[in-house]
Design an enzyme around this catalytic site. Sequence first.
Site, PDB file in Angstrom:
ATOM      1  N   VAL A  31      -1.494  -3.862  -5.399  1.00  0.00           N
ATOM      2  CA  VAL A  31      -1.811  -3.617  -6.812  1.00  0.00           C
ATOM      3  C   VAL A  31      -1.121  -4.602  -7.759  1.00  0.00           C
ATOM      4  CG1 VAL A  31      -2.247  -1.170  -6.359  1.00  0.00           C
ATOM      5  CG2 VAL A  31       0.006  -1.877  -7.223  1.00  0.00           C
ATOM      6  N   TYR A  51      17.300   8.307  -9.897  1.00  0.00           N
ATOM      7  CA  TYR A  51      15.875   7.979 -10.056  1.00  0.00           C
ATOM      8  C   TYR A  51      15.734   6.719 -10.939  1.00  0.00           C
ATOM      9  CZ  TYR A  51      11.013   9.380  -9.385  1.00  0.00           C
ATOM     10  OH  TYR A  51       9.699   9.440  -8.989  1.00  0.00           O
ATOM     11  N   LYS A  74       7.901   6.092 -14.823  1.00  0.00           N
ATOM     12  CA  LYS A  74       7.090   7.320 -14.930  1.00  0.00           C
ATOM     13  C   LYS A  74       6.836   7.672 -16.397  1.00  0.00           C
ATOM     14  CE  LYS A  74       6.412   8.305 -10.559  1.00  0.00           C
ATOM     15  NZ  LYS A  74       5.135   7.836  -9.965  1.00  0.00           N
ATOM     16  N   ALA A  79       8.038   7.401   0.038  1.00  0.00           N
ATOM     17  CA  ALA A  79       8.577   6.978  -1.256  1.00  0.00           C
ATOM     18  C   ALA A  79       9.779   7.836  -1.645  1.00  0.00           C
ATOM     19  CB  ALA A  79       7.492   7.059  -2.331  1.00  0.00           C
TER      20      ALA A  79
HETATM   21  N1  LIG Z   1       7.153  12.624  -3.004  1.00  0.00           N
HETATM   22  C1  LIG Z   1       7.576  13.150  -4.125  1.00  0.00           C
HETATM   23  O1  LIG Z   1       8.538  13.932  -4.148  1.00  0.00           O
HETATM   24  C2  LIG Z   1       6.871  12.841  -5.408  1.00  0.00           C
HETATM   25  C3  LIG Z   1       7.055  13.675  -6.517  1.00  0.00           C
HETATM   26  C4  LIG Z   1       6.410  13.363  -7.708  1.00  0.00           C
HETATM   27  C5  LIG Z   1       5.592  12.240  -7.781  1.00  0.00           C
HETATM   28  N2  LIG Z   1       5.435  11.445  -6.674  1.00  0.00           N
HETATM   29  C6  LIG Z   1       4.567  10.263  -6.811  1.00  0.00           C
HETATM   30  O2  LIG Z   1       3.478  10.374  -5.928  1.00  0.00           O
HETATM   31  C7  LIG Z   1       2.951   9.070  -5.697  1.00  0.00           C
HETATM   32  C8  LIG Z   1       2.715   8.877  -4.202  1.00  0.00           C
HETATM   33  O3  LIG Z   1       3.959   8.838  -3.519  1.00  0.00           O
HETATM   34  P1  LIG Z   1       4.233   9.612  -2.162  1.00  0.00           P
HETATM   35  O4  LIG Z   1       5.376  10.522  -2.426  1.00  0.00           O
HETATM   36  O5  LIG Z   1       2.971  10.151  -1.615  1.00  0.00           O
HETATM   37  O6  LIG Z   1       4.829   8.453  -1.233  1.00  0.00           O
HETATM   38  P2  LIG Z   1       4.090   7.353  -0.311  1.00  0.00           P
HETATM   39  O7  LIG Z   1       5.171   6.415   0.084  1.00  0.00           O
HETATM   40  O8  LIG Z   1       3.351   8.026   0.762  1.00  0.00           O
HETATM   41  O9  LIG Z   1       3.064   6.662  -1.294  1.00  0.00           O
HETATM   42  C9  LIG Z   1       3.418   5.581  -2.144  1.00  0.00           C
HETATM   43  C10 LIG Z   1       2.321   4.558  -1.983  1.00  0.00           C
HETATM   44  O10 LIG Z   1       2.503   3.455  -2.888  1.00  0.00           O
HETATM   45  C11 LIG Z   1       1.977   2.330  -2.199  1.00  0.00           C
HETATM   46  N3  LIG Z   1       2.405   1.077  -2.807  1.00  0.00           N
HETATM   47  C12 LIG Z   1       3.663   0.667  -3.157  1.00  0.00           C
HETATM   48  N4  LIG Z   1       3.635  -0.591  -3.616  1.00  0.00           N
HETATM   49  C13 LIG Z   1       2.335  -0.995  -3.591  1.00  0.00           C
HETATM   50  C14 LIG Z   1       1.662  -2.192  -3.914  1.00  0.00           C
HETATM   51  N5  LIG Z   1       2.316  -3.260  -4.407  1.00  0.00           N
HETATM   52  N6  LIG Z   1       0.316  -2.251  -3.738  1.00  0.00           N
HETATM   53  C15 LIG Z   1      -0.372  -1.200  -3.257  1.00  0.00           C
HETATM   54  N7  LIG Z   1       0.211  -0.023  -2.918  1.00  0.00           N
HETATM   55  C16 LIG Z   1       1.552   0.061  -3.075  1.00  0.00           C
HETATM   56  C17 LIG Z   1       2.520   2.486  -0.785  1.00  0.00           C
HETATM   57  O11 LIG Z   1       1.803   1.673   0.130  1.00  0.00           O
HETATM   58  C18 LIG Z   1       2.269   3.961  -0.568  1.00  0.00           C
HETATM   59  O12 LIG Z   1       0.987   4.157  -0.018  1.00  0.00           O
HETATM   60  C19 LIG Z   1       3.957   8.094  -6.304  1.00  0.00           C
HETATM   61  O13 LIG Z   1       3.519   7.727  -7.587  1.00  0.00           O
HETATM   62  C20 LIG Z   1       5.206   8.947  -6.413  1.00  0.00           C
HETATM   63  O14 LIG Z   1       6.101   8.504  -7.403  1.00  0.00           O
HETATM   64  C21 LIG Z   1       6.049  11.723  -5.501  1.00  0.00           C
END
Ligand SMILES: NC(=O)c1ccc[n+]([C@@H]2O[C@H](COP(=O)([O-])OP(=O)(O)OC[C@H]3O[C@@H](n4cnc5c(N)ncnc54)[C@H](O)[C@@H]3O)[C@@H](O)[C@H]2O)c1
Length: 256
Positions: A64, A156, A163, A196
């Site tokens: 991205v 964080y 965020k 993540a």
């Molecule tokens: N896990 C939690 O506790 C939590 C809580 C609230 C929000 N989130 C948010 O949910 C979303 C998904 O995270 P997740 O927890 O499923 O972890 P995850 O690691 O499974 O997903 C994160 C994704 O971001 C992608 N990514 C990172 N850099 C990239 C790049 N340059 N190009 C393309 N893709 C890229 C990774 O490949 C991965 O698929 C994130 O925005 C995270 O901040 C997570």
Amino acid sequence: MPLLEGKKALIFGVANHRSIGWAIAQSLAAEGAQIMLAYQDRMEKYVRELATKIPNTSVVQCDVQQDDQLDAAFAEAGKIFNGELDILIHSVAYAPPSELENPFTDTTRAGFHTALDISAYSLIAMAKRAKPLMQAKGGNMLTLTYMASERVMPKYNVMAVAKAALECSVRYLAFELGEYNIRVNAISAGPLNTLAARGVSGFTSFREQMGQVAPLRRNIEQSEVGDAALFLCGPHARAITGEIMFVDAGYNIMGA
Ligand SMILES: NC(=O)c1ccc[n+]([C@@H]2O[C@H](COP(=O)([O-])OP(=O)(O)OC[C@H]3O[C@@H](n4cnc5c(N)ncnc54)[C@H](O)[C@@H]3O)[C@@H](O)[C@H]2O)c1
């Protein structure tokens, strides 16, 4: 009839079976949506394997941070989906590990740029490219955020700043795209054990603490975020846009 029969969904941010994006893919597909997964290069093996679990799912590689790769991914989606897109899921975030370990005061300019670029700007970049595929019939965009945008969650750091920028972008995109009946929302998820999240130190103990303090006295699961995404991207949420919806067992209402 399934809620999303005939709908086409492009999902960014599946890394493995724990990813929130994967739970969302499953919830949308269970209600009839056709899925395309956009993956980061290093995740290809896992994502191709996962894609075989949902019939008729296609995949496309996309970093991205690269405009040409975003152009190519949306061109591919347009080709596979016959020029139409109903749902865009942005489930992408990253900050260099050192930025989540060092004191916030030591945030580097380069780390700030990277975190904001990947975790917040990318939503705007995707929205620009999704709009032409959505504007004839309307559509839905959804991103994932975290409560640290509003309240301090130690470690964080710059990701919290990203965020906050992401949530603000949701509101501006919702305003601009509303006239095309394109809705833009975010889910603020409670802590989930994903790739993540494991990058944030203290995550495990925070998840335990949340499970005790939250009104529902438990943690959440990925599938519960998936089902909330189904609601927000489906017909029952047709008057909801610009919203940040908490899916956290109620934790955010607590003052102690
Ligand atoms: N896990 C939690 O506790 C939590 C809580 C609230 C929000 N989130 C948010 O949910 C979303 C998904 O995270 P997740 O927890 O499923 O972890 P995850 O690691 O499974 O997903 C994160 C994704 O971001 C992608 N990514 C990172 N850099 C990239 C790049 N340059 N190009 C393309 N893709 C890229 C990774 O490949 C991965 O698929 C994130 O925005 C995270 O901040 C997570």
